[in-house]
Design an enzyme around this catalytic site. Structure first.
Site, PDB file in Angstrom:
ATOM      1  N   GLY A  33       0.753  -1.163  -0.060  1.00 37.13           N
ATOM      2  CA  GLY A  33       0.017  -0.053   0.082  1.00 37.13           C
ATOM      3  C   GLY A  33       0.837   1.138   0.039  1.00 37.13           C
ATOM      4  CG  ASN A  34      -0.248   4.590  -1.645  1.00 37.66           C
ATOM      5  OD1 ASN A  34      -0.633   5.629  -0.939  1.00 37.66           O
ATOM      6  ND2 ASN A  34      -0.764   4.209  -2.391  1.00 37.66           N
ATOM      7  NE  ARG A  35       5.358   6.557   4.824  1.00 29.92           N
ATOM      8  CZ  ARG A  35       5.410   5.902   5.961  1.00 29.92           C
ATOM      9  NH1 ARG A  35       4.662   6.114   6.815  1.00 29.92           N
ATOM     10  NH2 ARG A  35       6.610   5.607   6.264  1.00 29.92           N
ATOM     11  CB  SER A  36      -2.685   8.122  -0.202  1.00 27.74           C
ATOM     12  OG  SER A  36      -3.845   8.888  -0.350  1.00 27.74           O
ATOM     13  CB  ALA A 101      -1.403   7.599  -3.732  1.00 24.87           C
TER      14      ALA A 101
END
Ligand code: CTP
Ligand code: CA
Length: 226
Positions: A33-36, A101
């Protein structure tokens, strides 16, 4: 509430907004995943509602409730699901604002069972490229007015303007991320670029920034159609 902002700048318009991260599954219990957080995209959706638009919100995995007045919310998990949902929702839409994102890569294979640790050995994952949602839309003969985001850790202006051209966008909103800026924070600052112009939106809360962004999108959208 609607009268307090925008004076119906987007009245009668259908706007699709994507928000949040995507999760690319590795196995039934793990993902990339990512930090969005989705906060900027949800603020943009809210600003579009306040400007009088009919809003479809395509949301990755976030823990946020939809802003009041959002006409339709489609929850997705992966980039492939977001790609399909945005293409479907954007047919006939006036504007697409891509605040999500989107994961650029996904594990080539999703393991059907939990991967077991192989002690003493490295694990190598092969990642396959995901489709680019904005590029898919801009390649269509008829598509909405396209607004991208570019979150960059360095060379923000250069990378953002390159994305504007490469993805054939109508506008891109660039911001610096990292060192307490951007993704996981309450406020943000943006620079908007379009073919032949730019505008600085100074650091502000995401709600205020989103309203300024949407006002600028509405102005450029009207210009593009004139
Ligand atoms: N985007 C998209 N589909 C993807 C990846 C990104 O539509 N598969 C959109 C994002 O929603 C954003 C814009 O493209 O509005 C720019 O995303 P970004 O990740 O900055 O651009 P990339 O082209 O993926 O470049 P890189 O990650 O290498 O910086
Ligand atoms: Ca990317």
């Amino acid at each position: 509430l609607a009268a307090s902002f925008g004076n119906g700048l987007l009245a009668g318009r259908h706007v699709v907004v994507s928000a949040g991260p995507t999760y690319e599954d590795i196995d039934p219990v793990r993902f990339i995943g990512n930090r969005s957080s989705g906060k900027m995209g949800f603020a943009v959706a809210e600003a579009c509602v306040l400007a009088g638009a009919r809003v479809t919100l395509v949301a990755g995995p976030v823990s946020l409730t939809s802003p009041a007045g959002v006409a339709r919310r489609i929850d997705v998990r992966s980039a492939a699901q977001m790609h399909a949902a945005v293409l479907e929702a954007s047919a006939g839409a006036d504007i697409y604002i891509a605040a999500a994102a989107v994961g650029d890569y996904r594990p080539e294979q999703v393991a059907p069972c939990k991967l077991k640790k192989q002690a003493g050995a490295d694990l190598v994952l092969t990642l396959a490229e995901n489709p680019d949602i904005l590029a898919s839309l801009s390649a269509l003969p008829e598509h909405p007015f396209l607004v991208g985001f570019a979150a960059e850790t360095h060379d923000v202006a250069t990378y953002a303007q390159d994305k504007l051209r490469r993805k054939k966008l109508d506008m891109i909103a660039a911001n610096q991320v990292g060192e307490g800026l951007g993704f996981e924070t309450a406020d943000n600052a943006l620079t908007l670029y379009w073919n032949g112009g730019s505008r600085e939106l100074p650091r502000a809360g995401k709600a205020e920034l989103a309203r300024e962004l949407v006002a600028c999108v509405a102005e450029r959208f009207r210009g593009a159609r004139a």
